[in-house]
Design an enzyme around this catalytic site. Structure first.
Site, short mmCIF file in Angstrom:
data_model
loop_
_atom_site.label_atom_id
_atom_site.label_comp_id
_atom_site.label_asym_id
_atom_site.label_seq_id
_atom_site.Cartn_x
_atom_site.Cartn_y
_atom_site.Cartn_z
N ASP A 30 -7.04 1.73 0.60
CA ASP A 30 -7.08 1.55 2.91
C ASP A 30 -8.81 1.96 2.97
O ASP A 30 -10.20 1.20 1.80
CB ASP A 30 -6.64 3.10 2.58
N LYS B 217 0.74 -0.82 -0.10
CA LYS B 217 -0.15 -0.25 -0.03
C LYS B 217 0.71 1.29 -0.13
O LYS B 217 0.69 1.66 -0.74
CB LYS B 217 -0.85 -0.14 1.03
#
Ligand code: SF4
Length: 214
Positions: free
Chosen positions: A142, A124
């Site tokens: 997210d 991420k």
């Protein structure tokens, strides 16, 4: 789980996002790519506002890997102690900075694999950095994107990896680069967790969520 929206609906949704905000920006403060990597790594399980508060002073004195090493673990820990998981994050930032100095000449590498080889940098974080700094259409999912994607039908998936693939597969190429910020900001401020602001949502007629808060 709602069904995945079709091409034309998704194109309409992103056309509206684009018209409302042609150049969406992330909210994590940084002064160069190194401080962006640090800020994103610090932001895991923390809010951007909380991270910004801590890094504003930190980045004035430590905006390169070498300066971070000069500040040292204790100095860094002191600066970020208001952020969740700060002890582990401080250790990772110091280790990461040492590797950047030793193996990358003090520069931040720009492939996903090289970024992910750094301590505290997961997929991420790497995707956020590739997207924000190098303008790659890399998708970091997210909590806000996961919630918005699954509620609306824009990017449906049972876990973050599946949603990342859905974003890559279903969002038209001309919207890929900014999709990350449009969705984060929409999830953070409109499609919020508890009481989504559906009455004020600019895609409420297209969204598939059954429990709209109208
Ligand atoms: S209509 Fe409501 S649930 Fe759908 S995207 Fe907008 S805020 Fe989220």
């Amino acid at each position: 789980m709602v069904k995945q929206l079709d091409y034309h609906t998704i194109r309409e949704i992103f056309t509206r996002f684009h018209d409302a905000e042609p150049e969406p920006k992330g909210e994590l403060e940084h002064v160069n790519v190194y401080t962006l990597v640090v800020a994103v790594a610090l932001s895991a399980q923390a809010t951007d506002v909380g991270v910004n508060k801590a890094t504003r002073e930190l980045f004035k004195i430590a905006d390169t890997p070498q300066k971070m090493l000069d500040l040292g673990l204790e100095g860094l820990t002191e600066h970020i102690k208001t952020i969740g998981l700060f002890r582990q994050k401080a250790k990772n930032v110091i280790k990461m900075s040492q590797i950047l100095v030793d193996e990358f000449n003090g520069e931040v590498p720009n492939s996903r694999a090289a970024l992910q080889s750094l301590p505290g940098v997961g997929r991420k974080t790497a995707n956020v950095v590739l997207n924000m700094w190098w303008h790659q259409p890399a998708q970091a999912v997210d909590t806000h994107i996961f919630r918005f994607g699954n509620r609306s039908g824009v990017a449906v998936g049972k876990d973050v990896d599946a949603v990342e693939r859905a974003v890559e597969d279903h969002i038209p190429a001309d919207f890929q680069q900014h999709a990350h910020h449009w969705m984060i900001l929409h999830g953070r401020y409109t499609c919020v967790a508890r009481k989504p602001k559906c009455a004020a949502c600019l895609i409420r007629d297209l969204c598939l969520f059954e429990d709209k808060n109208l």
